[in-house]
Design an enzyme around this catalytic site. Structure first.
Site, short mmCIF file in Angstrom:
data_model
loop_
_atom_site.label_atom_id
_atom_site.label_comp_id
_atom_site.label_asym_id
_atom_site.label_seq_id
_atom_site.Cartn_x
_atom_site.Cartn_y
_atom_site.Cartn_z
NE ARG A 120 -8.71 14.68 -32.53
CZ ARG A 120 -9.13 14.11 -31.41
NH1 ARG A 120 -8.33 13.33 -30.70
NH2 ARG A 120 -10.36 14.30 -31.00
CG ASP A 244 -15.27 9.68 -29.27
OD1 ASP A 244 -14.08 9.51 -29.58
OD2 ASP A 244 -15.63 10.42 -28.34
C1 0GY Z 1 -12.24 12.23 -28.39
C2 0GY Z 1 -12.32 13.04 -27.21
C3 0GY Z 1 -11.47 13.22 -26.18
C4 0GY Z 1 -10.13 12.79 -26.13
C5 0GY Z 1 -9.32 12.79 -27.15
O1 0GY Z 1 -7.22 12.94 -28.06
C6 0GY Z 1 -7.87 12.66 -27.07
O2 0GY Z 1 -7.36 12.29 -26.02
O3 0GY Z 1 -9.78 12.96 -28.35
C7 0GY Z 1 -11.93 14.07 -25.07
O4 0GY Z 1 -11.36 14.00 -23.97
O5 0GY Z 1 -12.88 14.86 -25.23
O6 0GY Z 1 -12.40 12.69 -29.50
O7 0GY Z 1 -12.05 11.05 -28.35
#
Ligand code: 0GY
Length: 289
Positions: A120, A244
């Protein structure tokens, strides 16, 4: 001291919707436990521990039998908690890691053996800065050899700028959370049009997750649902869905995961659409190798 996060919903309701056998939560996370798997010192928020056992309990409660666990920024490029969760879940779980640009071939092979099928790249401002485009390209060239793909997470106003680099990648590209479009800005907003333009290229996929993130109206996220429905209708073979859980980095509330599952019949009104979204599409992308 980084920003603490609210805990995940303690008692999500039992959904009315019954997911088909093999249904996959294609976007969820595990966090810590921090005592065993410490968070990154460079993280922008500190989540509540959310163990792989708790994730398994949630999925049993929601009637979901497969999962794609996505490495989140708070664990940086230390994928140990993810790998531990994948090993515990065996064939029912796959993973998306975050890796250093100079990871060795042996490092990629180890992740692959654990169930990882891609990595990612974040371009989200609140998560603390951009992935490097050259590094993403160089890794994607290596992923083409091993059957991996790329997952990208970006702020909606970046889509036009990132599109050329994403189109040039030699592997499938999965866009997180409907491209974080603003659900109050209408389906003719430039970012949503550009998102669909990307999806007209058969290498692009989109997660119709994150209704709670793109909604401006709040629960039950009625403003976000039409965006997801349009994507499912137009690109039935390249949409993915996820909870999520445990909803990292929300400010002061977290959604009820049972209520999110109950959005599925609205997001994908036909049974065939739901089967593609929940079973066939994730199987094609994550369980092909
Ligand atoms: C998600 C969204 C968030 C965080 C992360 O990698 C992450 O810290 O993905 C967000 O802050 O929008 O996809 O879980």
């Amino acid at each position: 001291m980084t920003k603490p996060c609210p805990p995940f919903h303690p008692f999500p309701r039992k959904p009315d919707f019954t997911a088909p056998p093999g249904a996959c939560d294609a976007h969820c996370h595990v966090f810590g436990p921090a005592a065993k798997f410490p968070f990154s010192p460079r993280r922008s928020y500190t989540p509540v521990d959310a163990s792989q056992e708790q994730l398994g309990q949630l999925h049993a409660h929601l009637g979901l039998s497969r999962a794609v666990i996505v490495q989140a920024s708070c664990h940086g490029t230390d994928n140990s908690a993810l790998v531990d969760a994948l090993r515990a879940g065996k064939e029912a779980r796959r993973g998306i890691a975050i890796v250093e640009p100079d990871i060795s071939d042996a490092g990629l092979a180890d992740l692959h053996a654990a169930g990882v099928r891609g990595s990612r790249f974040s371009f989200v401002k609140h998560l603390g800065g951009d992935a490097r485009l050259e590094a993403m390209r160089a890794l994607a060239d290596r992923y083409a050899e091993i059957g991996w793909h790329v997952v990208v997470y970006f702020d909606a106003d970046r889509i036009g700028e990132l599109a050329p680099a994403l189109r040039a990648l030699p592997v499938p590209v999965v866009i997180d959370h409907m491209g974080r479009v603003n659900a109050s800005a209408g389906q003719d907003q430039p970012a949503f049009i550009e998102l669909q333009r990307l999806l007209e290229d058969g290498r692009f996929w989109v997660k119709v997750s994150g209704a709670e993130r793109i909604s401006r109206a709040g629960p039950p996220f009625a403003d976000a649902v039409p965006f997801a429905r349009t994507l499912v209708h137009r690109f039935p073979q390249r949409v993915l869905w996820g909870t999520d859980w445990p909803h990292p980095n929300m400010t002061d509330w977290v959604p009820d995961d049972g209520a999110l599952v109950d959005l599925l019949p609205e997001i994908a009104p036909d049974e065939a659409q739901r089967h593609a979204l929940l079973v066939d599409n994730p199987a094609r992308l994550y369980w092909k190798n």
